[in-house]
Enzyme design. Sequence first.
Site, short mmCIF file in Angstrom:
data_model
loop_
_atom_site.label_atom_id
_atom_site.label_comp_id
_atom_site.label_asym_id
_atom_site.label_seq_id
_atom_site.Cartn_x
_atom_site.Cartn_y
_atom_site.Cartn_z
N TYR A 65 -44.30 30.38 -15.66
CA TYR A 65 -44.19 29.78 -14.32
C TYR A 65 -43.18 28.62 -14.32
O TYR A 65 -42.37 28.48 -13.40
CB TYR A 65 -45.58 29.29 -13.88
N TYR A 118 -46.68 24.43 2.57
CA TYR A 118 -47.94 23.81 2.15
C TYR A 118 -48.77 23.35 3.35
O TYR A 118 -48.88 24.08 4.32
CB TYR A 118 -47.68 22.64 1.18
N LYS A 124 -41.85 31.09 -5.94
CA LYS A 124 -43.19 31.66 -5.68
C LYS A 124 -43.11 32.81 -4.68
O LYS A 124 -43.84 33.80 -4.80
CB LYS A 124 -44.13 30.58 -5.13
N SER A 135 -40.44 25.75 -6.29
CA SER A 135 -41.50 26.54 -5.65
C SER A 135 -40.98 27.71 -4.83
O SER A 135 -41.78 28.58 -4.45
CB SER A 135 -42.34 25.65 -4.74
N VAL A 169 -39.29 21.55 -4.64
CA VAL A 169 -39.14 20.10 -4.81
C VAL A 169 -37.77 19.66 -5.31
O VAL A 169 -37.48 18.46 -5.30
CB VAL A 169 -40.20 19.47 -5.75
N1 GLN Z 1 -42.35 23.39 -10.64
C1 GLN Z 1 -42.94 22.57 -9.62
C2 GLN Z 1 -44.41 22.32 -9.92
O1 GLN Z 1 -45.07 23.20 -10.40
C3 GLN Z 1 -42.78 23.24 -8.30
C4 GLN Z 1 -43.39 22.48 -7.16
C5 GLN Z 1 -42.65 22.61 -5.86
O2 GLN Z 1 -41.49 22.95 -5.80
N2 GLN Z 1 -43.33 22.24 -4.80
O3 GLN Z 1 -44.90 21.24 -9.72
#
Ligand code: GLN
Length: 333
Positions: A202, A254, A79, A76, A272
């Site tokens: 993505y 988050y 992003k 993530s 994650v």
């Molecule tokens: N690729 C992961 C997902 O889309 C990324 C989520 C994350 O790092 N929080 O679930």
Amino acid sequence: MVEQHTCTGVLPGWEQVDRLVADAYEYARGSADGAVADYIPALAQVDPELFGVAVAEVDGGLHGVGDVGVEFSIQSISKAFVYALVCQALGHDAVAERIGVNNTGLAFDSVIAIELNDGHPMNPMVNAGAIATTALLPGGSAGEQWEAIRAGLSAFAGRPLELDSAVYRSEAATNQRNRAIARLLESYGRIEADPLEVVDVYTRQCALRVTATDLAVMGSTLADGGVNPISGKRVVSATVCRDTLAVLAANGLYQRSGEWLFDIGLPGKSGVAGGIVAVSPGKAGIGTFSPRLDPAGNSVRGKLATAHLSRALGLNIFASDAVTEPRSGGRAP
Ligand code: GLN
């Protein structure tokens, strides 16, 4: 000029920063709390003990302790940088209107957040908003968009980043939820491109391999008004950095973003696989890697190490020293 270590001041000298990075590593290493992400099968294979802490100063100074050269998937954290690239291409207002900047208060992969907000993805740091942001990237095809992401994130890191194909394949085989989110956004008219192709781009962006040092340099580029402190090359404008950091402060961790800001006082973003980037505007980027996560998906040791550094280096953007002398032109109380 008087040297001070609040957010309005400057970093301490190089050796002191180096020592404090080592202190932060030792402080956080004691925690074995949290659990490795296993909803993406390839991530469950990682050694949970891996741990690295890196700092990249905006003048190019690098510090690192532990496993700062070990590669892991950016997840993530991508992003933040894809959002910056899209803002650079489309401008502040267009992206703010299409994606939004407000926290959902819900988990990163929440479907109900989309429903509660009439199909609005809310912000670019949750999966819905990130998928919608990736869909906005200029480029005639998914292949061109992917190349733009790879080139753009490599420019932030100052070195060519590669895809972790095992992580990509593992997530692509198990990401039904993200595909459902993209279809839901399509049903609300929020994605114009093919939703499954967007999810594929993505998923690739999340599987780019970085190190803790890369994250520190990428963060330092945002701290430095968009100029990579190692390569000296401009990646995005200073305005884009300002906007990106505001979005990170509100949403980077988050539904735990408020706690993070309260404890650490810096814009940041977690992934994650165990990475966290934090940005001290005008001073430095901090990159950490440790795979054990809290229930919201944020690295436990990464948070501890970043909190330690924020305090020790005086990085909290809300902290200021009391001014006890009247400023020139000011009146004594
Ligand atoms: N690729 C992961 C997902 O889309 C990324 C989520 C994350 O790092 N929080 O679930």
